[in-house]
Structure formats: structure tokens, C-alpha cells
Design an enzyme around this catalytic site. Structure first.
Site, PDB file in Angstrom:
ATOM      1  N   GLY A  81      -6.362  36.856  21.296  1.00  0.00           N
ATOM      2  CA  GLY A  81      -5.821  36.713  22.054  1.00  0.00           C
ATOM      3  C   GLY A  81      -4.764  35.217  22.254  1.00  0.00           C
ATOM      4  O   GLY A  81      -5.603  34.367  20.438  1.00  0.00           O
ATOM      5  N   ARG A 145      -6.009  43.810  19.709  1.00  0.00           N
ATOM      6  CA  ARG A 145      -7.022  43.400  19.744  1.00  0.00           C
ATOM      7  C   ARG A 145      -7.991  44.880  18.417  1.00  0.00           C
ATOM      8  O   ARG A 145      -8.839  44.440  18.522  1.00  0.00           O
ATOM      9  CB  ARG A 145      -8.302  42.740  20.555  1.00  0.00           C
ATOM     10  N   ASP A 175     -10.965  34.007  13.268  1.00  0.00           N
ATOM     11  CA  ASP A 175     -11.980  34.513  12.600  1.00  0.00           C
ATOM     12  C   ASP A 175     -12.534  36.779  11.883  1.00  0.00           C
ATOM     13  O   ASP A 175     -12.225  36.913  10.631  1.00  0.00           O
ATOM     14  CB  ASP A 175     -13.719  34.254  12.715  1.00  0.00           C
ATOM     15  N   ASP A 176     -12.779  37.062  13.224  1.00  0.00           N
ATOM     16  CA  ASP A 176     -12.434  38.281  12.633  1.00  0.00           C
ATOM     17  C   ASP A 176     -11.498  39.626  12.850  1.00  0.00           C
ATOM     18  O   ASP A 176     -11.656  39.965  11.144  1.00  0.00           O
ATOM     19  CB  ASP A 176     -13.022  39.509  14.482  1.00  0.00           C
ATOM     20  N   LYS A 202      -5.855  31.165  14.303  1.00  0.00           N
ATOM     21  CA  LYS A 202      -5.170  30.918  15.479  1.00  0.00           C
ATOM     22  C   LYS A 202      -6.665  31.385  16.066  1.00  0.00           C
ATOM     23  O   LYS A 202      -8.017  32.034  16.279  1.00  0.00           O
ATOM     24  CB  LYS A 202      -4.507  32.262  15.446  1.00  0.00           C
ATOM     25  N   THR A 203      -7.145  30.455  16.966  1.00  0.00           N
ATOM     26  CA  THR A 203      -7.772  30.216  18.465  1.00  0.00           C
ATOM     27  C   THR A 203      -8.484  29.222  19.363  1.00  0.00           C
ATOM     28  O   THR A 203      -8.398  27.339  18.514  1.00  0.00           O
ATOM     29  CB  THR A 203      -9.527  31.192  17.924  1.00  0.00           C
ATOM     30  N   ASP A 205     -10.675  28.438  20.768  1.00  0.00           N
ATOM     31  CA  ASP A 205     -12.018  28.062  21.107  1.00  0.00           C
ATOM     32  C   ASP A 205     -12.269  27.057  19.881  1.00  0.00           C
ATOM     33  O   ASP A 205     -13.383  26.840  20.140  1.00  0.00           O
ATOM     34  CB  ASP A 205     -12.757  29.848  20.757  1.00  0.00           C
ATOM     35  N   LYS A 242     -17.269  15.652  48.853  1.00  0.00           N
ATOM     36  CA  LYS A 242     -17.802  16.944  49.635  1.00  0.00           C
ATOM     37  C   LYS A 242     -18.243  18.302  48.746  1.00  0.00           C
ATOM     38  O   LYS A 242     -19.003  19.128  49.132  1.00  0.00           O
ATOM     39  CB  LYS A 242     -16.660  17.441  50.394  1.00  0.00           C
ATOM     40  N   MET A 250     -13.048  29.037  28.688  1.00  0.00           N
ATOM     41  CA  MET A 250     -13.269  29.921  28.156  1.00  0.00           C
ATOM     42  C   MET A 250     -14.236  29.160  26.633  1.00  0.00           C
ATOM     43  O   MET A 250     -14.051  28.293  26.518  1.00  0.00           O
ATOM     44  CB  MET A 250     -12.014  30.298  28.098  1.00  0.00           C
ATOM     45  N   GLY A 251     -13.774  30.074  25.464  1.00  0.00           N
ATOM     46  CA  GLY A 251     -14.348  29.495  24.479  1.00  0.00           C
ATOM     47  C   GLY A 251     -15.186  30.558  23.837  1.00  0.00           C
ATOM     48  O   GLY A 251     -15.863  30.687  22.685  1.00  0.00           O
ATOM     49  N   ARG A 252     -15.277  31.966  24.211  1.00  0.00           N
ATOM     50  CA  ARG A 252     -16.108  33.041  23.574  1.00  0.00           C
ATOM     51  C   ARG A 252     -17.271  31.996  23.461  1.00  0.00           C
ATOM     52  O   ARG A 252     -18.044  31.681  24.315  1.00  0.00           O
ATOM     53  CB  ARG A 252     -15.614  33.423  22.530  1.00  0.00           C
ATOM     54  N   GLU A 311     -18.330  29.267  28.124  1.00  0.00           N
ATOM     55  CA  GLU A 311     -18.008  30.731  28.710  1.00  0.00           C
ATOM     56  C   GLU A 311     -19.470  31.591  27.900  1.00  0.00           C
ATOM     57  O   GLU A 311     -19.696  32.645  28.407  1.00  0.00           O
ATOM     58  CB  GLU A 311     -16.639  30.828  28.002  1.00  0.00           C
ATOM     59  N   GLU A 429      -5.444  29.855  31.655  1.00  0.00           N
ATOM     60  CA  GLU A 429      -4.333  28.820  32.636  1.00  0.00           C
ATOM     61  C   GLU A 429      -3.865  27.883  31.283  1.00  0.00           C
ATOM     62  O   GLU A 429      -2.931  27.770  31.061  1.00  0.00           O
ATOM     63  CB  GLU A 429      -4.720  27.820  33.113  1.00  0.00           C
TER      64      GLU A 429
HETATM   65  P1  FBP Z   1      -9.479  34.461  19.302  1.00  0.00           P
HETATM   66  O1  FBP Z   1     -10.985  34.669  19.663  1.00  0.00           O
HETATM   67  O2  FBP Z   1      -9.643  35.964  19.596  1.00  0.00           O
HETATM   68  O3  FBP Z   1      -8.736  33.901  20.051  1.00  0.00           O
HETATM   69  O4  FBP Z   1      -9.601  34.871  21.387  1.00  0.00           O
HETATM   70  C1  FBP Z   1      -9.890  34.131  22.420  1.00  0.00           C
HETATM   71  C2  FBP Z   1     -10.367  34.508  23.907  1.00  0.00           C
HETATM   72  O5  FBP Z   1      -9.414  33.716  24.682  1.00  0.00           O
HETATM   73  C3  FBP Z   1     -11.840  33.658  24.177  1.00  0.00           C
HETATM   74  O6  FBP Z   1     -12.262  32.305  24.750  1.00  0.00           O
HETATM   75  C4  FBP Z   1     -12.253  34.987  25.170  1.00  0.00           C
HETATM   76  O7  FBP Z   1     -13.495  35.379  25.654  1.00  0.00           O
HETATM   77  C5  FBP Z   1     -11.531  35.415  24.969  1.00  0.00           C
HETATM   78  O8  FBP Z   1     -10.187  35.542  23.898  1.00  0.00           O
HETATM   79  C6  FBP Z   1     -11.160  36.706  26.397  1.00  0.00           C
HETATM   80  O9  FBP Z   1      -9.862  37.390  25.873  1.00  0.00           O
HETATM   81  P2  FBP Z   1      -8.785  38.714  26.255  1.00  0.00           P
HETATM   82  O10 FBP Z   1      -7.768  38.400  26.326  1.00  0.00           O
HETATM   83  O11 FBP Z   1      -9.274  40.013  25.758  1.00  0.00           O
HETATM   84  O12 FBP Z   1      -9.791  39.113  28.012  1.00  0.00           O
END
Ligand code: FBP
Length: 554
Positions: A81, A145, A175-176, A202-203, A205, A242, A250-252, A311, A429
Site C-alpha cells: 500500500g 502486491r 512486514d510481508d 514502509k507502512t 499502519d 445533531k 485504516m491500519g489493517r 479497521e 485520504e
Molecule cells: P501495507 O501494509 O501494504 O502498507 O498497506 C497498508 C494499507 O493501507 C492497510 O492499512 C489497508 O488495510 C490496506 O493497505 C488496503 O489495501 P489496498 O490498497 O489493497 O486497498
């Protein structure tokens, strides 16, 4: 790019800060090895799988003299991502390689790991780098990916690298991707290719971190963007009085993003998945707690509020976790069940098929969900074969359940608690925002540092820039062996080596700080409005790091 914004133009001339050792010695910094290292767990198994890269020492760069270095041809990929600052990693790497020897070349392989396998690349030159300095996004070479993990893929990578005279690969990923970098590094040694492999953390998350990797890049900018948006919504909520806003972030799996945004903005409720798991909190308990907050605020004439939801929450709820595991395993591509499931086109038939093949307890949980959640759980898997948690609208599920509770409460007590809602999901965003000063500096440093690791002839290392909670003139640079972060985990029925994900630690300062204040935030209006990222101005405004980093490294 045909037209650029005035901010982008001004930002192009920003000169990222480097750790002093890289400022002074450039990529000729001297690699000083520390003690031999070991993996975070499963030492024997990891050692057996990585005989040549296991136990390598951590590296710290110290000042060293300039010397002649041969030109090197290097490949770089962006993997997974998007995260703010990726272009600056490439810019730092490019500048470092050119400082090593101006005849060095950098090749960007396109669309992530698949570019490296299918030999899709572009030569990166000064004009290209200059056009992307300090910009967000990964569009210079794009990302993907594809999993780079099979020997046949590695052999193609070797052939492609040899054709271009490439002797080092830099993998910018999470990590992957860095797990794959570790496997590739060992493969390159086993095959005696002489090709070095270096990873960069990088991430957005924030779940790729440990003692040596203090933060993954992108977390700082992304959380600042989300916090700005949350703050804006809070101010709207407090003005209109109201709506209840349920915001999924996000954040997996990990809740670092939700926690950081909570620390920055003080919402009325923020769920932390790791706490839910530890306490074994059921979905009904979560909903009951949220309902109590809604009712208590209504009694004070505050029929409004903001709730943050990570998320990955659904995976951590005790009764749902086994359901997702069963779905991942029983619908895996290539299995007989998976094939039968994939042949079904009608959603009702898919639901009936799944119910038939789940354990009784998981089937009953699955059946209790509204149909939109069922369909989302059965949607496309990610390339690793897992349910895509980002597609499950947990925020809407919670709204629907709290709504039921509030209705029942009103009926039973003759009250008129109002519960008008808005659902949001913030993720995309923030992933390509222009990097904050922190990410611009950190990413450039990670890339430049990678060139120094390459210059030092190292392989199987992650670029590591440390002491980053302090100003950049106190930053340190070095490398951490990828094997040091590995352990064995069960994936798709097999034990495999992977870099351990860092989840939110409940006994660490960021969570404890949140836990100390959350009741007060639930009851009152203690919102904080952080405003947009500032790129120009006083350091206390522009160079602020995240609360998580400040609290962790205090
Ligand atoms: P990475 O772990 O590859 O950095 O991805 C982060 C992320 O933004 C997650 O927070 C989210 O769950 C996922 O990518 C969404 O994936 P996609 O870009 O394939 O919709």
C-alpha cells in the site's frame, strides 16, 4: 505531470534533513558491527532457514573517510500500500548512489514486485527524481502486491538483474515485503549471485517497528491527515450538535492509527482491537458500552459525538476471529472447497454454501450479521488469500447495532435519546498525502542510508534510522538484520518465517495515556482540532512527531 500546485512548487525545494553521520560522511560512513543478533523467537527454525544471514550483527554508521567506490547498478521497488514519503526514499537512495560514484545507476522496477519478475523498469535520472522530491504518492514507479516468494520468481529476478548489471535490490515495503526481502537475500547468497538485498520500513499502519526500527514511514503523515479530518468533523459535530460520527480508520490488524488519532483529537470513544482481544470483549459488549456513552451524553443534552474504530477490529472480536480464520482456510484459492465456492455466482447460494461448511458456532455468528456484512466477508480475498478487512463496513455494523439498543432503551424507559448518525472510512485520504517534514526527512534518510549499506557491501539488512523522536541533528543511522525481526507463524496451514507484526501494546505509554483520559473524553467535549499539516513555519508546529513516538521514546 503537466501542472503542479503552488505548494508542490515551493515544496520541491525543501532540503530533507539527514542524520549527522550521513551528512558528514555521506554514503562512505563506516559500518561498525555490534554484537551478533538472534531472531525475536523460534531461533533454531529461523537459523536453519537463513543459514547465511542469521545472527548478522546490527550495524551502526560512524564517520568514515571518503574513498573510491565502484559504480553500482541498483534496482528499487515500492511494494504494498502507498505511504507518504516513498518518493523521498528513492530520492535519498539516488543521491546516495550518485555520491558513491556518479556513474552509478538506479532502475525503478514498475508496479511493485511484479515489475522485478516481469522485467518492467525505467532508468531513474536526475530530472525524474527532481520532479518527485517531497511529493506524496508512489506514482513515480507505482506499487503492487504480488508476492515475491517462489524460487522460479527469484530466478527471473536474477536473470533480469544480471542483464542490467544490477548488484543490489532495495525493497521498500511492509512486514510481508520485507519478509520476502529476507528470503530473497538468502536465496541470492545460496545461488552465489553477489546481489545484495536491502529493505526499507514502509507502512502507514505503523505495525513494522521494534527496538531498532522506531517507526515505519508514512505513519506520521497519514495519522496527521486523518487527525485533521477527525478534528474538522468534531468541530462540525460540536457546532450542529445533531450527529454521531462513526469513523473507521485504516491500519489493517493493528490499532496504531486509531490510537494515534485518538491521542491527537480526544474522541468520545475509540475502540482498540488489541484490548478487545485481551479482554475477550464480545461484539455485544462493545455495542453496549457505546450505547451507554450515547445515553449518558444524551442525558446532558449532547446528542452528538465521535467514535473511532480501527479497521481490523472485527478480526479481534473473540467470536468473530475463528469465523474469519475458517473463512480464510475453507475458501482458500486452489482448495476443492475454494473452487466450488468460486464457481457460485449468486450471493444467497454463496451464503448457504459457507453456512454449510462452517463450524456450528461460526455459522451462527455469520448468520447473525446483516446481509451487507455477510457479502463483505465473502468478497474478494487479498493476494495472501485473506478476508479484506478494509472492505468490511464495521462502522455501519456498529451504528446498526447501537441504533437497535437505543431504540430498545427508549421503548423500555420512555426516553427520547436521539441517535442520528454519519459513517466515515478514512484510509485512502492519507496514504498519498505530501509527506510531513518528519516523513520527508525520515524517508530521504532511509533511502540515503540504504545506499551506505549497499556501499558497505551488506545484504539481508533493513535500513534503520534511529532516535527519531529527537530532532534530526540527533538521528543515528545503521542497519538491522532482517532475520532479527523474524519468527515462525502459521499461514494457510503451514509454519512459515515472517517478520513479527507490532500490535498496540497495552502496557506501553501510548495506550496507557489514552486509557487514563478516555472516560473524561467520553463525557465532555474535550475535542482537539489539530488542523492541517504545516510545511513552513516554526519547528514546534512543522516538525512535531506523532504522540505515539513521543510517548514511546520519552
Ligand atoms: P501495507 O501494509 O501494504 O502498507 O498497506 C497498508 C494499507 O493501507 C492497510 O492499512 C489497508 O488495510 C490496506 O493497505 C488496503 O489495501 P489496498 O490498497 O489493497 O486497498
Amino acid at each position: 505531470m503537466t501542472q503542479i500546485s503552488p505548494l508542490q512548487k515551493a515544496r520541491a525545494s525543501y532540503v530533507p534533513k539527514l542524520p549527522p553521520v550521513l551528512n558528514e560522511s555521506g554514503p562512505f560512513a563506516k559500518a561498525v558491527p555490534g554484537e551478533a543478533t538472534q531472531s525475536v523467537a523460534d531461533q533454531d527454525a529461523i537459523k536453519a532457514l537463513f543459514p547465511d544471514t542469521y545472527g548478522l550483527p546490527a550495524i551502526q554508521f560512524k564517520n568514515g573517510p571518503q574513498h573510491d567506490a565502484k559504480p553500482v547498478n541498483v534496482a528499487v521497488i515500492l511494494s504494498g500500500g502507498q505511504a507518504p514519503g516513498g518518493h523521498n526514499v528513492i530520492a535519498g537512495l539516488y543521491d546516495g548512489l550518485k555520491a558513491l560514484n556518479p556513474a552509478s545507476k538506479l532502475y525503478g522496477f514498475l508496479g511493485g514486485p511484479s515489475g522485478l519478475i516481469d522485467n518492467k523498469y525505467m532508468a531513474i535520472d536526475e530530472d525524474i527524481v527532481n520532479a518527485y522530491r517531497n511529493t506524496g504518492g508512489f506514482d513515480m514507479i507505482c506499487s503492487g502486491r504480488t508476492k515475491l516468494e517462489e524460487p522460479e520468481q527469484f530466478d527471473k529476478v536474477i536473470a533480469n538483474c544480471k542483464a542490467l548489471g544490477i548488484t543490489a535490490i532495495v525493497i521498500i515495503g511492509g512486514d510481508d515485503s520485507n519478509t520476502n526481502a529476507c528470503v530473497l537475500a538468502q536465496y541470492m547468497i545460496t545461488k552465489k549471485t553477489g546481489i545484495q538485498v536491502i529493505g526499507c520500513p514502509k507502512t502507514i499502519d505503523g505495525d513494522l517497528k521494534n527496538e531498532w526500527i522506531e517507526v515505519s514511514f508514512g505513519f506520521d503523515t497519514a495519522t496527521k491527515v486523518y487527525s485533521e479530518l477527525i478534528g474538522n468533523i468534531m468541530r462540525d459535530a460540536n457546532s450542529a450538535r445533531k450527529y454521531w460520527h462513526f469513523i473507521k480508520l485504516m491500519g489493517r490488524s493493528a490499532s496504531h492509527i486509531a490510537l494515534e488519532c485518538a491521542l491527537q483529537t480526544h474522541p468520545n470513544a475509540c475502540i482498540i482491537s488489541e484490548e478487545v482481544e485481551k479482554k475477550g470483549t464480545s461484539l455485544h459488549d462493545i455495542v453496549d458500552k457505546l450505547t451507554k456513552v450515547v445515553i449518558a451524553r444524551s442525558a446532558k443534552k449532547m446528542d452528538f459525538g465521535v467514535v473511532l474504530i480501527p479497521e481490523g477490529l472485527i478480526e479481534f472480536i473473540p467470536e468473530i476471529k475463528p469465523l474469519i480464520k475458517e473463512l480464510n482456510e475453507c475458501l482458500a484459492e486452489g482448495t476443492d472447497l475454494g473452487k466450488k465456492f468460486n464457481a457460485l455466482t449468486d450471493m444467497d447460494a454463496k451464503i448457504a454454501f459457507v453456512v454449510d461448511h462452517l463450524s456450528a458456532s461460526s455459522a451462527s455468528v455469520f448468520k447473525s450479521f446483516p446481509s451487507f456484512v455477510k457479502a463483505q466477508l465473502l468478497g474478494d480475498r487479498d493476494p495472501h488469500g485473506n478476508v479484506q478487512v478494509s472492505r468490511i463496513e464495521t462502522e455501519k455494523l456498529l451504528i446498526a447495532m447501537v441504533e437497535e439498543n437505543v431504540k430498545a432503551h427508549n421503548k423500555a424507559n420512555g426516553t427520547k435519546v436521539k441517535f442520528s448518525t454519519q459513517a466515515h472510512f478514512f484510509g485512502y485520504e492519507g496514504r498519498c498525502a505530501a509527506p510531513s517534514n518528519f516523513d520527508a526527512d525520515y524517508c530521504y534518510s532511509l533511502g540515503f542510508n540504504a545506499s551506505a549499506l549497499i556501499g558497505a557491501g551488506l545484504t539481508g539488512y533493513m535500513s534503520s534510522v534511529r532516535n527519531v523522536a529527537r530532532p534530526a541533528n540527533e538521528w543515528e543511522a545503521g542497519g538491522i538484520p532482517l532475520t532479527m525481526m523474524m519468527n515462525m507463524e502459521r499461514r494457510h496451514g503451514k509454519d512459515v518465517p515472517v517478520i513479527r507484526k507490532a500490535l498496540v501494546e497495552l502496557d506501553a505509554a501510548p495506550f496507557k495515556t489514552f486509557a487514563k483520559h478516555r472516560d473524561a473524553w467520553a463525557e465532555g467535549v474535550e475535542f482537539v482540532y489539530p488542523g492541517p499539516i504545516q510545511y513552513f513555519g516554526p519547528a514546534e508546529v512543522c516538525d512535531r512527531t506523532t504522540m505515539t513516538l513521543q510517548l514511546e521514546r520519552a
